[in-house]
Design a protein around this motif. Structure first.
Motif, PDB file in Angstrom:
ATOM      1  N   GLY A 148       0.827  -1.204   0.000  1.00 39.57           N
ATOM      2  CA  GLY A 148       0.000   0.000   0.000  1.00 39.57           C
ATOM      3  C   GLY A 148       0.856   1.246   0.000  1.00 39.57           C
ATOM      4  N   SER A 149       1.571   1.479  -1.094  1.00 38.97           N
ATOM      5  CA  SER A 149       2.449   2.641  -1.206  1.00 38.97           C
ATOM      6  C   SER A 149       2.449   3.143  -2.641  1.00 38.97           C
ATOM      7  N   GLY A 150       2.793   4.413  -2.806  1.00 41.65           N
ATOM      8  CA  GLY A 150       2.768   5.034  -4.122  1.00 41.65           C
ATOM      9  C   GLY A 150       4.017   4.765  -4.936  1.00 41.65           C
ATOM     10  N   LEU A 174      -4.395  -1.536  -4.471  1.00 38.06           N
ATOM     11  CA  LEU A 174      -4.939  -1.112  -5.761  1.00 38.06           C
ATOM     12  C   LEU A 174      -4.965   0.409  -5.869  1.00 38.06           C
ATOM     13  N   LYS A 175      -5.355   1.064  -4.787  1.00 29.43           N
ATOM     14  CA  LYS A 175      -5.477   2.518  -4.817  1.00 29.43           C
ATOM     15  C   LYS A 175      -4.123   3.206  -4.872  1.00 29.43           C
ATOM     16  N   LYS A 176      -3.227   2.836  -3.962  1.00 31.74           N
ATOM     17  CA  LYS A 176      -1.969   3.566  -3.842  1.00 31.74           C
ATOM     18  C   LYS A 176      -0.950   3.196  -4.904  1.00 31.74           C
ATOM     19  N   SER A 177      -1.032   1.990  -5.441  1.00 35.76           N
ATOM     20  CA  SER A 177      -0.119   1.631  -6.538  1.00 35.76           C
ATOM     21  C   SER A 177      -0.403   2.440  -7.792  1.00 35.76           C
ATOM     22  N   LYS A 178      -1.648   2.924  -7.905  1.00 33.30           N
ATOM     23  CA  LYS A 178      -2.137   3.711  -9.041  1.00 33.30           C
ATOM     24  C   LYS A 178      -2.202   2.907 -10.344  1.00 33.30           C
ATOM     25  N   ILE A 179      -2.016   1.603 -10.248  1.00 32.27           N
ATOM     26  CA  ILE A 179      -2.044   0.785 -11.463  1.00 32.27           C
ATOM     27  C   ILE A 179      -3.444   0.725 -12.074  1.00 32.27           C
ATOM     28  N   PRO A 180      -4.514   0.468 -11.306  1.00 31.02           N
ATOM     29  CA  PRO A 180      -5.843   0.449 -11.932  1.00 31.02           C
ATOM     30  C   PRO A 180      -6.216   1.779 -12.583  1.00 31.02           C
ATOM     31  N   ASP A 181      -5.982   2.876 -11.892  1.00 27.36           N
ATOM     32  CA  ASP A 181      -6.337   4.187 -12.446  1.00 27.36           C
ATOM     33  C   ASP A 181      -5.546   4.493 -13.709  1.00 27.36           C
ATOM     34  N   THR A 182      -4.253   4.192 -13.680  1.00 25.06           N
ATOM     35  CA  THR A 182      -3.395   4.499 -14.824  1.00 25.06           C
ATOM     36  C   THR A 182      -3.753   3.659 -16.037  1.00 25.06           C
ATOM     37  N   CYS A 183      -4.262   2.454 -15.808  1.00 29.32           N
ATOM     38  CA  CYS A 183      -4.572   1.545 -16.911  1.00 29.32           C
ATOM     39  C   CYS A 183      -6.024   1.649 -17.394  1.00 29.32           C
ATOM     40  N   GLN A 184      -6.771   2.581 -16.860  1.00 34.36           N
ATOM     41  CA  GLN A 184      -8.159   2.750 -17.291  1.00 34.36           C
ATOM     42  C   GLN A 184      -8.232   3.029 -18.789  1.00 34.36           C
ATOM     43  N   GLY A 185      -9.246   2.455 -19.414  1.00 35.04           N
ATOM     44  CA  GLY A 185      -9.491   2.723 -20.829  1.00 35.04           C
ATOM     45  C   GLY A 185      -8.871   1.728 -21.780  1.00 35.04           C
ATOM     46  N   ILE A 186      -8.018   0.835 -21.278  1.00 30.20           N
ATOM     47  CA  ILE A 186      -7.430  -0.187 -22.146  1.00 30.20           C
ATOM     48  C   ILE A 186      -8.462  -1.294 -22.353  1.00 30.20           C
ATOM     49  N   PRO A 187      -8.784  -1.629 -23.593  1.00 28.41           N
ATOM     50  CA  PRO A 187      -9.819  -2.643 -23.857  1.00 28.41           C
ATOM     51  C   PRO A 187      -9.456  -4.012 -23.275  1.00 28.41           C
ATOM     52  N   ASN A 188     -10.469  -4.733 -22.824  1.00 26.67           N
ATOM     53  CA  ASN A 188     -10.337  -6.125 -22.382  1.00 26.67           C
ATOM     54  C   ASN A 188      -9.385  -6.293 -21.200  1.00 26.67           C
ATOM     55  N   LEU A 189      -9.294  -5.261 -20.364  1.00 35.21           N
ATOM     56  CA  LEU A 189      -8.338  -5.282 -19.255  1.00 35.21           C
ATOM     57  C   LEU A 189      -9.042  -5.387 -17.911  1.00 35.21           C
ATOM     58  N   ASN A 190      -8.483  -6.236 -17.033  1.00 33.84           N
ATOM     59  CA  ASN A 190      -8.919  -6.328 -15.649  1.00 33.84           C
ATOM     60  C   ASN A 190      -7.698  -6.253 -14.746  1.00 33.84           C
ATOM     61  N   VAL A 191      -7.822  -5.494 -13.664  1.00 32.92           N
ATOM     62  CA  VAL A 191      -6.774  -5.423 -12.650  1.00 32.92           C
ATOM     63  C   VAL A 191      -7.357  -6.003 -11.373  1.00 32.92           C
ATOM     64  N   ASN A 192      -6.763  -7.101 -10.880  1.00 34.43           N
ATOM     65  CA  ASN A 192      -7.337  -7.801  -9.738  1.00 34.43           C
ATOM     66  C   ASN A 192      -6.273  -8.280  -8.769  1.00 34.43           C
TER      67      ASN A 192
END
Length: 314
Positions: A87-89, A130-148
């Motif tokens: 949980g870090s940036g 998920l929140k602090k890594s910023k990976i889900p937010d940064t990857c928004q909009g890429i088709p067929n993508l899930n971050v879990n």
């Protein structure tokens, strides 16, 4: 959270001693494709892309290996394994830079992947990771993508380890076992038990029970694991490294402004070790136990002086 080892601890745990280790034949490779060997013949063994833009470096490094289409075919199911376990940036360097992850995911989409899963069995609170890594937010909009995050026994399957020395079986994320392509996207960082955490050590985020690895000998267990879970492509985030205090930090963060790419996980990890400063000093790849053991087991190459290493500036 593990405390940071000093150099003496690192030599005891993460590095090879003078004891001789016998080599063994490799086991089966997860989802390996014979065509990749032919495709890779005319490309470098390792690419080091330098610059200031994480996305540009990542694209340049993969392009120098033939581009993502050399690894991902239309309709493929792809798993991307970054570090997002803490949980870090991004500034803390305990997780992979989100722009490096985004670049890899975007290239997979452009290559025609039907499903792209960014997965990690995280150590801290899933929501915080998920929140602090910023990976889900940064990857928004890429088709067929899930971050879990992958939590729960039902998401893993028992998997045998042929010729395993410390481990004979492990539970691996089902989504990884069912994927066509596995891509490792670790950040370069120190590790209090393994010495460093790079593409090989990072695969532990795809198994259920990591405690048994420590109980039965972490270094050899990592090698047993990657004899089965072997990524077809490794992209190491060296935009900055966590030089000590790893894997979770806080620790000394050193900017290197580079990305390493290779088809060979052992060579990629060896190159990152050689380029970094760890615990205040430099180490040779052969001094890191699991890297040396993996090379001796035939899982990749550690002899960087005999490999084709391409340096580019993006």
């Amino acid at each position: 959270m593990p405390t940071s080892p000093n150099r003496r601890d690192f030599l005891k745990t993460g590095l090879v001693t003078t004891a001789t280790v016998l080599a063994a034949g490799p086991g089966f490779l997860l989802n390996s494709r014979s065509s990749h060997a032919a495709e890779s013949a005319s490309y470098p063994d390792v690419v080091i892309a330098k610059g200031r833009d994480p996305e540009a470096m990542t694209r340049a490094a993969v392009d120098a290996l033939g581009g993502m289409k050399a690894f991902v075919k239309p309709g493929d199911k792809v798993v991307i394994k970054p570090n997002m376990s803490f949980g870090s940036g991004p500034a803390a360097a305990s997780n992979t830079h989100p722009e490096v992850v985004r670049a890899v995911a975007q290239m997979c989409s452009e290559a025609g992947a039907s499903r792209i899963s960014i997965l990690d069995n995280v150590l801290h609170s899933p929501n915080e990771c998920l929140k602090k890594s910023k990976i889900p937010d940064t990857c928004q909009g890429i088709p067929n993508l899930n971050v879990n995050v992958i939590k729960g026994d039902r998401l893993f399957r028992e998997t045998p380890i042929k010729d395993g020395k410390s481990l004979k079986t492990m539970k691996v994320a089902s989504e990884v076992l069912d994927a066509d392509v596995l891509i490792a996207v670790p950040v370069g960082k120190s590790h209090s038990g393994a010495g460093v955490s790079l593409s090989m050590k990072g695969m532990m985020g795809l198994v259920l029970d990591r405690g048994v690895f420590h109980q039965r000998g972490l270094q050899q267990s990592i090698v047993d694991m990657v004899s089965v879970i072997k990524p077809q492509l490794v992209v190491i985030d060296g935009t900055r490294i966590l030089s000590d205090g790893g894997p979770g930090g806080p620790g000394k963060v050193i900017p290197l402004n580079l990305v390493i790419a290779s088809r060979d996980m052992v060579a990629a990890d060896a190159q990152m070790v050689a380029l970094g400063t760890w615990y205040g000093r430099s180490f040779e790849p052969k001094q890191v136990s699991h890297i040396k053991l993996a090379a001796e087991r035939g899982l990749g190459r550690i002899d960087l002086d005999k490999l084709t290493v391409k340096n580019i500036t993006s």
